[in-house]
Design a protein around this motif. Structure first.
Motif, mmCIF file in Angstrom:
data_model
loop_
_atom_site.group_PDB
_atom_site.id
_atom_site.type_symbol
_atom_site.label_atom_id
_atom_site.label_comp_id
_atom_site.label_asym_id
_atom_site.label_seq_id
_atom_site.Cartn_x
_atom_site.Cartn_y
_atom_site.Cartn_z
ATOM 1 N N VAL A 42 0.842 -1.203 0.000
ATOM 2 C CA VAL A 42 0.000 0.000 0.000
ATOM 3 C C VAL A 42 0.876 1.251 0.000
ATOM 4 N N ILE A 43 1.921 1.248 0.830
ATOM 5 C CA ILE A 43 2.800 2.420 0.914
ATOM 6 C C ILE A 43 3.479 2.687 -0.426
ATOM 7 N N VAL A 44 4.012 1.646 -1.044
ATOM 8 C CA VAL A 44 4.709 1.821 -2.318
ATOM 9 C C VAL A 44 3.718 2.231 -3.413
ATOM 10 N N THR A 45 2.530 1.624 -3.423
ATOM 11 C CA THR A 45 1.527 1.952 -4.440
ATOM 12 C C THR A 45 1.055 3.390 -4.299
ATOM 13 N N VAL A 46 0.840 3.844 -3.066
ATOM 14 C CA VAL A 46 0.442 5.249 -2.834
ATOM 15 C C VAL A 46 1.551 6.195 -3.289
ATOM 16 N N ALA A 47 2.809 5.823 -3.014
ATOM 17 C CA ALA A 47 3.929 6.652 -3.469
ATOM 18 C C ALA A 47 3.977 6.716 -4.987
ATOM 19 N N PHE A 48 3.724 5.583 -5.652
ATOM 20 C CA PHE A 48 3.686 5.559 -7.119
ATOM 21 C C PHE A 48 2.579 6.464 -7.647
ATOM 22 N N PHE A 49 1.382 6.349 -7.069
ATOM 23 C CA PHE A 49 0.269 7.167 -7.539
ATOM 24 C C PHE A 49 0.526 8.645 -7.253
ATOM 25 N N ALA A 50 1.065 8.957 -6.057
ATOM 26 C CA ALA A 50 1.335 10.356 -5.714
ATOM 27 C C ALA A 50 2.367 10.965 -6.660
ATOM 28 N N ALA A 51 3.388 10.190 -7.015
ATOM 29 C CA ALA A 51 4.428 10.708 -7.912
ATOM 30 C C ALA A 51 3.866 10.970 -9.302
ATOM 31 N N THR A 52 3.056 10.003 -9.827
ATOM 32 C CA THR A 52 2.480 10.213 -11.162
ATOM 33 C C THR A 52 1.466 11.357 -11.145
ATOM 34 N N ALA A 53 0.697 11.446 -10.057
ATOM 35 C CA ALA A 53 -0.268 12.538 -9.967
ATOM 36 C C ALA A 53 0.442 13.884 -9.929
ATOM 37 N N ALA A 54 1.511 13.959 -9.138
ATOM 38 C CA ALA A 54 2.265 15.218 -9.064
ATOM 39 C C ALA A 54 2.822 15.600 -10.426
ATOM 40 N N MET A 55 3.350 14.608 -11.161
ATOM 41 C CA MET A 55 3.916 14.902 -12.469
ATOM 42 C C MET A 55 2.858 15.392 -13.445
ATOM 43 N N TYR A 56 1.697 14.725 -13.481
ATOM 44 C CA TYR A 56 0.685 15.103 -14.449
ATOM 45 C C TYR A 56 -0.032 16.390 -14.057
ATOM 46 N N ILE A 57 -0.132 16.669 -12.758
ATOM 47 C CA ILE A 57 -0.673 17.966 -12.339
ATOM 48 C C ILE A 57 0.290 19.082 -12.724
ATOM 49 N N TYR A 58 1.598 18.789 -12.587
ATOM 50 C CA TYR A 58 2.611 19.784 -12.913
ATOM 51 C C TYR A 58 2.641 20.064 -14.416
#
Length: 385
Positions: free
Chosen positions: A72-88
């Motif tokens: 869960v921790i790694v998956t949330v980190a993956f989603f947060a990183a991709t979300a941050a990139m696409y929001i940026y």
């Protein structure tokens, strides 16, 4: 092959391994750091070539090796990183594209979490199955050392079958009203049917050794038990339209009598070795007998042989997995020479030395089951010390 004189080592190596949390928090931390590194690299390289989706590999690794919480921790980190990139960079990628990618990442994360949960459930069931299997096998083949009223039996047992404690070799030592009685045997053949034949002989010995007044009587009872097993196996095979292979077992029966002697009944097995103070020699069998299961070919082939066993003497019993261990040149293991060299060693040290030397001599895992027993009699409290 096991080393050392701990209970596990002297009882034979345990190949059963229960599933464990091989990922751990160190791996989880490393995967999260890897995701952050990919994110920083992606930000540094600009919009020409986006690599943030590569970080899904970290989530896949977590699902394969980590716990559900760690995944869960790694998956949330993956989603947060991709979300941050696409929001940026949503202006570059476009709103619909960014939304579709993030929705896909959510689905991927959910699927990975489900796979991780199923893997953990499977690992738990496997751990229970292995625990039950190990308990049963430890009941069938007891760990060394074995103690009777007047003897200690040290030794080792190694199965050639991976992830198994029990193979085709059998052994036992029991205190009876007739003295200590010891069995070592080797089933001809491999597989489940060989294991069943060996367990038939072993369980029969554990019963009749207490009641039969003579060692020859014990051998006869083992013979009859194996014959009944073979007949039942052949009948079941015929009913199932299969070919039922007949099994026979080489065995050596030993009894320590009250007069300071050892009685031996030979059933086609490897001869024992007598270890005296500083020397070792193969016991010359005057009347070698046929293996268990073949006595009908020569009903009177077996007899008892008596040898003196002085204070401090020991008897070494083994299966042919030891004597037929070969090195790279095809030479058999020189057991007699090794025992002569180590005859002055205490039993636990001799066992440890022999195990290590067999491994070094062969240079590989055992290709045949092997059992080695070293029987030391207690003639007095002083000798037992």
């Amino acid at each position: 092959m096991t080393r050392g004189t701990s209970d596990a080592a002297r009882g034979g190596r345990s190949r059963l391994r229960r599933p464990s949390d091989t990922g751990g928090w160190a791996l989880t931390t490393g995967l999260v750091v890897a995701i952050l590194v990919v994110l920083l690299v992606d930000l540094a390289t600009g919009p020409v070539f986006r690599i943030i989706q590569v970080s899904v590999i970290a989530a896949v690794i977590a699902a394969m090796y980590c716990t559900v919480r760690q995944t869960v921790i790694v998956t949330v980190a993956f989603f947060a990183a991709t979300a941050a990139m696409y929001i940026y960079s949503w202006k570059e990628a476009g709103f619909l594209t960014s939304y579709a990618v993030l929705a896909g990442n959510v689905a991927i994360g959910a699927a990975l979490l489900r796979l991780c949960a199923l893997r953990r459930q499977r690992d738990h069931l496997l751990a229970q199955a292995l625990s039950a299997s190990e308990t049963v096998q430890r009941f069938l083949i007891r760990p060394f050392p074995l103690h009777t009223d007047d003897a200690t039996v040290d030794g080792f047992y190694d199965s050639s079958t991976r992830e198994a404690l029990v193979g085709g070799d059998i052994y036992e030592a029991l205190s009876t009203r007739h003295g200590t009685r010891v069995l070592i045997g080797d089933v001809r053949g491999k597989g489940l049917s060989a294991l069943q034949a060996g367990m038939t002989v072993l369980t029969s010995f554990r019963e009749c050794a207490y009641h039969e007044p003579s060692l020859l009587g014990v051998a006869d009872r083992l013979e009859q038990a194996l014959l009944r097993h073979n007949q039942r196996t052949e009948r079941d095979a015929e009913e199932g339209g299969e070919h039922g292979g007949r099994r026979f077992v080489t065995a050596l029966l030993l009894q320590l009598d009250s007069g300071g002697n050892a009685l031996i009944v030979h059933c086609g097995h490897v001869p024992p070795f007598l270890l005296t103070l500083g020397s070792a020699a193969e016991v010359q069998l005057t009347t070698p007998g046929l293996p268990l299961g073949l006595d009908e070919l020569a009903p009177d082939s077996r007899s008892e042989q008596k040898i003196p066993l002085a204070p401090g003497d020991r008897l070494a019993l083994c299966t042919d997995g030891v004597t037929e261990t070969r090195n790279a040149d095809g030479a058999d293991y020189p057991l007699a020479a090794r025992l002569r060299s180590w005859a002055v060693l205490p039993s636990p040290q001799l066992i440890e030395r022999l195990q290590q030397d067999l491994m070094d001599f062969a240079g590989h895992e055992p290709r045949d089951d092997m059992a080695f027993l070293l029987v030391r009699r207690h003639f007095s409290d002083r000798d037992d010390a």
